[in-house]
Design a protein around this motif. Structure first.
Motif, PDB file in Angstrom:
ATOM      1  N   THR A  90      -7.889 -16.343 -33.286  1.00  0.00           N
ATOM      2  CA  THR A  90      -7.561 -14.943 -33.507  1.00  0.00           C
ATOM      3  C   THR A  90      -8.528 -14.048 -32.750  1.00  0.00           C
ATOM      4  O   THR A  90      -9.747 -14.229 -32.823  1.00  0.00           O
ATOM      5  CB  THR A  90      -7.616 -14.601 -35.014  1.00  0.00           C
ATOM      6  N   ARG A  91      -7.964 -13.085 -32.055  1.00  0.00           N
ATOM      7  CA  ARG A  91      -8.739 -12.076 -31.328  1.00  0.00           C
ATOM      8  C   ARG A  91      -8.630 -10.767 -32.097  1.00  0.00           C
ATOM      9  O   ARG A  91      -7.529 -10.231 -32.294  1.00  0.00           O
ATOM     10  CB  ARG A  91      -8.162 -11.899 -29.922  1.00  0.00           C
ATOM     11  N   ASP A  94      -7.333  -4.668 -30.089  1.00  0.00           N
ATOM     12  CA  ASP A  94      -6.292  -4.658 -29.060  1.00  0.00           C
ATOM     13  C   ASP A  94      -6.792  -3.816 -27.892  1.00  0.00           C
ATOM     14  O   ASP A  94      -6.264  -2.760 -27.584  1.00  0.00           O
ATOM     15  CB  ASP A  94      -4.981  -4.086 -29.617  1.00  0.00           C
ATOM     16  N   ASP A  95      -7.849  -4.305 -27.237  1.00  0.00           N
ATOM     17  CA  ASP A  95      -8.412  -3.559 -26.115  1.00  0.00           C
ATOM     18  C   ASP A  95      -7.568  -3.764 -24.861  1.00  0.00           C
ATOM     19  O   ASP A  95      -6.793  -4.711 -24.759  1.00  0.00           O
ATOM     20  CB  ASP A  95      -9.866  -3.978 -25.871  1.00  0.00           C
ATOM     21  N   GLU A  96      -7.717  -2.891 -23.909  1.00  0.00           N
ATOM     22  CA  GLU A  96      -6.893  -2.930 -22.703  1.00  0.00           C
ATOM     23  C   GLU A  96      -7.156  -4.163 -21.842  1.00  0.00           C
ATOM     24  O   GLU A  96      -6.238  -4.665 -21.192  1.00  0.00           O
ATOM     25  CB  GLU A  96      -7.106  -1.671 -21.863  1.00  0.00           C
ATOM     26  N   ALA A  99      -5.274  -7.063 -23.564  1.00  0.00           N
ATOM     27  CA  ALA A  99      -3.830  -6.843 -23.416  1.00  0.00           C
ATOM     28  C   ALA A  99      -3.382  -7.155 -21.987  1.00  0.00           C
ATOM     29  O   ALA A  99      -2.329  -7.770 -21.778  1.00  0.00           O
ATOM     30  CB  ALA A  99      -3.471  -5.405 -23.798  1.00  0.00           C
ATOM     31  N   ALA A 139       0.971 -10.618 -32.707  1.00  0.00           N
ATOM     32  CA  ALA A 139      -0.018  -9.569 -32.949  1.00  0.00           C
ATOM     33  C   ALA A 139       0.373  -8.730 -34.154  1.00  0.00           C
ATOM     34  O   ALA A 139       1.528  -8.716 -34.572  1.00  0.00           O
ATOM     35  CB  ALA A 139      -0.139  -8.680 -31.708  1.00  0.00           C
ATOM     36  N   GLN A 140      -0.630  -8.046 -34.698  1.00  0.00           N
ATOM     37  CA  GLN A 140      -0.364  -7.104 -35.775  1.00  0.00           C
ATOM     38  C   GLN A 140      -1.253  -5.884 -35.604  1.00  0.00           C
ATOM     39  O   GLN A 140      -2.345  -5.967 -35.048  1.00  0.00           O
ATOM     40  CB  GLN A 140      -0.582  -7.738 -37.144  1.00  0.00           C
ATOM     41  N   ASP A 141      -0.753  -4.764 -36.060  1.00  0.00           N
ATOM     42  CA  ASP A 141      -1.480  -3.498 -36.069  1.00  0.00           C
ATOM     43  C   ASP A 141      -0.978  -2.750 -37.293  1.00  0.00           C
ATOM     44  O   ASP A 141      -0.024  -1.975 -37.220  1.00  0.00           O
ATOM     45  CB  ASP A 141      -1.209  -2.724 -34.786  1.00  0.00           C
ATOM     46  N   ILE A 146      -5.999  -4.997 -37.088  1.00  0.00           N
ATOM     47  CA  ILE A 146      -5.461  -5.102 -35.730  1.00  0.00           C
ATOM     48  C   ILE A 146      -5.990  -6.404 -35.148  1.00  0.00           C
ATOM     49  O   ILE A 146      -7.202  -6.604 -35.055  1.00  0.00           O
ATOM     50  CB  ILE A 146      -5.914  -3.914 -34.861  1.00  0.00           C
ATOM     51  N   SER A 148      -4.676 -10.272 -32.742  1.00  0.00           N
ATOM     52  CA  SER A 148      -3.677 -11.112 -32.077  1.00  0.00           C
ATOM     53  C   SER A 148      -3.972 -12.560 -32.423  1.00  0.00           C
ATOM     54  O   SER A 148      -5.097 -13.035 -32.238  1.00  0.00           O
ATOM     55  CB  SER A 148      -3.742 -10.931 -30.562  1.00  0.00           C
TER      56      SER A 148
END
Length: 187
Positions: A90-91, A94-96, A99, A139-141, A146, A148
């Motif tokens: 799990t990460r 949700d950084d750019e 992503a 993923a979840q937010d 938040i 992945s």
């Protein structure tokens, strides 16, 4: 060296206790591998070698979420059994940069090197250039957080389990430069 039949005694008390994993997992594109390490059974005896100017991508995953395992599959009574290599982790966030890595590598085959903290005997190499692991992401937010959840599975079963890797880790690309405001993304 071929396998030699031996009895397998208890190794030590607590041998099955969980072992902490190092959070930075090394993902290597299968197409970037020059040569696989030679092995003696399931233990590597040489280094994994990458092609010129190629490196691993080191990705932070929460250590408690890292799970690497082989699962047997196939009809063993017909001598069709083999191993599927699996890796999950799990990460958070949700950084750019993460992503973009997901976007660019969804359908790419990977080799994965993960490490345990401790005696350096807990490093494992999963996948080969001919039978890499492929990624799926959920993923979840939401109000819970938040994150992945990453799952990697080899594309087909193999006669070989994951390698107990004793070689040198490949060089990783430099980390992304993260600039955060004083509010850390908040108000």
């Amino acid at each position: 060296m071929s396998y030699t039949q031996v009895s397998i005694p208890k190794i030590k008390t607590g041998a099955g206790a969980p072992r902490p994993k190092k959070p930075n997992v090394h993902f290597i594109l299968a197409s970037d591998v020059e040569t696989m390490p030679t092995t003696n059974g399931v233990v590597s005896t040489t280094n994994l070698v990458l092609k010129a100017n190629k490196k691993a991508v080191s990705v932070y995953l929460t250590p408690k979420s890292i799970n690497r395992f082989d699962a047997s599959e196939g009809e063993t009574s017909n001598e069709m059994g083999g191993w599927l290599s699996n890796f999950t982790g799990t990460r958070p966030g949700d950084d750019e940069f993460f992503a973009a890595w997901l976007q660019e590598h969804l359908n790419e085959g990977f080799l994965i090197i993960s490490e345990e903290c401790g005696d350096n005997k807990g490093t494992r190499l999963q996948g080969t250039p001919c039978n890499p692991l492929y990624m799926s992401v959920e993923a979840q937010d939401n109000e819970e957080g938040i994150m992945s959840n990453l799952t990697f599975v080899s594309s087909q079963r193999s006669a070989n389990k994951m390698i107990h890797y004793r070689g040198t880790l490949p060089t990783a690309y430099d980390p992304a430069s993260v600039v955060e405001g004083s509010a850390g993304g908040g108000i």
